[in-house]
Write an enzyme that holds these catalytic residues in place. Structure first.
Site: not given
Length: 410
Positions: A50, A52, A110, A119
């Site tokens: 993701h 991040e 998330c 994350c």
């Protein structure tokens, strides 16, 4: 610099993942220290880290976590931990205090355990104490990241550039909240809004460069399991191929044909390319029986039964429901015709419009309009749209618009 600058930059880099992250959303993240971006990342593709994590990996690779790693910092995210192990000896020239950094992310981090840990956990482990979030996650399964961060001493600001972030997530929001494909309607027309003469054969209106853009969009449809859609008139009059041509592609998009009549089958052929030469075509119709279903099935064509509306038109909402649930179709790229485009607007199914305006004028009142089939008495009945951007492509002007819808949340 203002906070909005950093969030808008996160939106900008997130766009690089468009059509690659499906069924995940496009997300961008930037890490800021002393009013300067020191690391950035975006969700590059489905199954990849993701935004991040990409951002934090960039910070690790630059040596901003050198002292923490030397003191035994361990990330629960395996991708991030692997980066920490590979770059444990890299030391940045500037000493960065993570507790004084701010992370800007377009979507709430998330908070669920999927292929990797959340994350939200990685952000807290990194020691970041300030996070700006564009909009909350509409997916209940992944939501809760903001609450987790707050519970672990992180100051979280939500709603920064929310409109821009929701615009970035427009397709994902449709999938999550309306459970249907995201629809892009493309129409090519003259400056006076005509798509062709009243009589005669179909002619190309847009230029060669515009056609390249269309082929790229068709390839995006193919890459995402999406479909190119046309109506009955376009199908029978133009006999289009609806394929990607002129650029490389590994596959072809689905072809969706919405029609109230079916072509005849003679000697195992119909005379229409989408039915005779393609095996990923779906006919949505209301005028077939069991024999028709079997006949088209023998051609490799799927026939889907659709109800009629009171006015005799096909139920497009049902078409979209079948497309989403049965064919796992996330996008529909509608290329005609005029009545189908207008019907999609009427039913609230047209999420984006792209108009290719060619620098020519027919000046013929009887010529075919770009949108057709509506009857209005006042301007208050007009469909309201918002211009997102305009650009010149070759000789044509491309206008990108979105339909105005009521806000989906308070």
């Amino acid at each position: 610099m203002q906070h909005s600058f950093f969030m808008n930059y996160a939106v900008e880099i997130a766009e690089k993942g468009r059509f690659k992250t499906v069924p995940n959303p496009c997300v961008g993240a930037v890490l800021v220290y002393k009013n300067k971006i020191i690391a950035e990342g975006f969700h590059t593709a489905y199954g990849k880290p993701h935004a991040e994590i990409e951002c934090l990996c960039s910070a690790v690779e630059q040596g901003f976590f050198y002292e923490q790693i030397q003191k035994g910092l361990h990330f629960s995210n395996p991708v991030l931990q692997q980066a920490a192990e590979q770059h444990k000896d890299v030391r940045s020239a500037e000493k960065v205090h993570m507790e004084h950094c701010a992370l800007y992310v377009t979507l709430e981090p998330c908070n669920h355990f999927g292929k990797t840990p959340p994350c939200s956990h990685a952000i807290a482990e990194a020691g970041i104490k300030t996070v700006y979030v564009g909009c909350l996650d509409p997916n209940p399964k992944a939501a809760g990241g903001c609450a987790y961060l707050k519970q672990h001493g992180v100051t979280v600001h939500t709603g920064l550039c929310e409109n821009e972030c929701r615009e970035l997530l427009a397709d994902f929001l449709v999938w999550q909240e309306e459970k249907r494909p995201y629809c892009i309607v493309k129409m090519a027309c003259t400056l006076d809004g005509k798509i062709g003469p009243a009589k005669g054969h179909s002619h190309k209106i847009s230029g060669r460069e515009s056609q390249k853009v269309t082929m790229l969009m068709r390839r995006h449809m193919a890459e995402t399991n999406g479909a190119v859609m046309i109506g009955s008139h376009t199908f029978f009059e133009d006999n289009p191929m609806l394929t990607v041509r002129g650029i490389e592609t590994e596959t072809q998009p689905k072809a969706f044909i919405v029609t109230r009549k079916l072509p005849e089958i003679q000697n195992g052929r119909t005379g229409y390319y989408c039915l005779d030469e393609r095996k990923n075509t779906v006919l949505f119709t209301s005028v077939h029986g069991e024999k028709d279903t079997d006949a088209f099935k023998n051609l490799g064509i799927s026939l889907e039964s659709v109800d009629k509306n009171i006015d005799g038109t096909l139920n497009l909402k049902q078409v979209f429901e079948i497309a989403f649930q049965k064919y796992n179709c996330p996008y529909i790229y509608c290329e005609g015709g005029a009545k189908l485009a207008q019907a999609l607007l009427k039913e609230g199914l047209a999420d984006r419009l792209v108009l290719y305006m060619a620098p020519c004028i027919l000046g013929d009142d009887s010529a075919k309009n770009a949108f057709s089939g509506n009857t209005v008495l006042t301007m208050q009945e007009a469909y309201r749209l918002k211009v997102l951007k305009t650009e010149q492509v070759g000789e044509d002007l491309h206008i990108y618009l979105k339909t105005e819808k009521p806000c989906l949340q308070d």
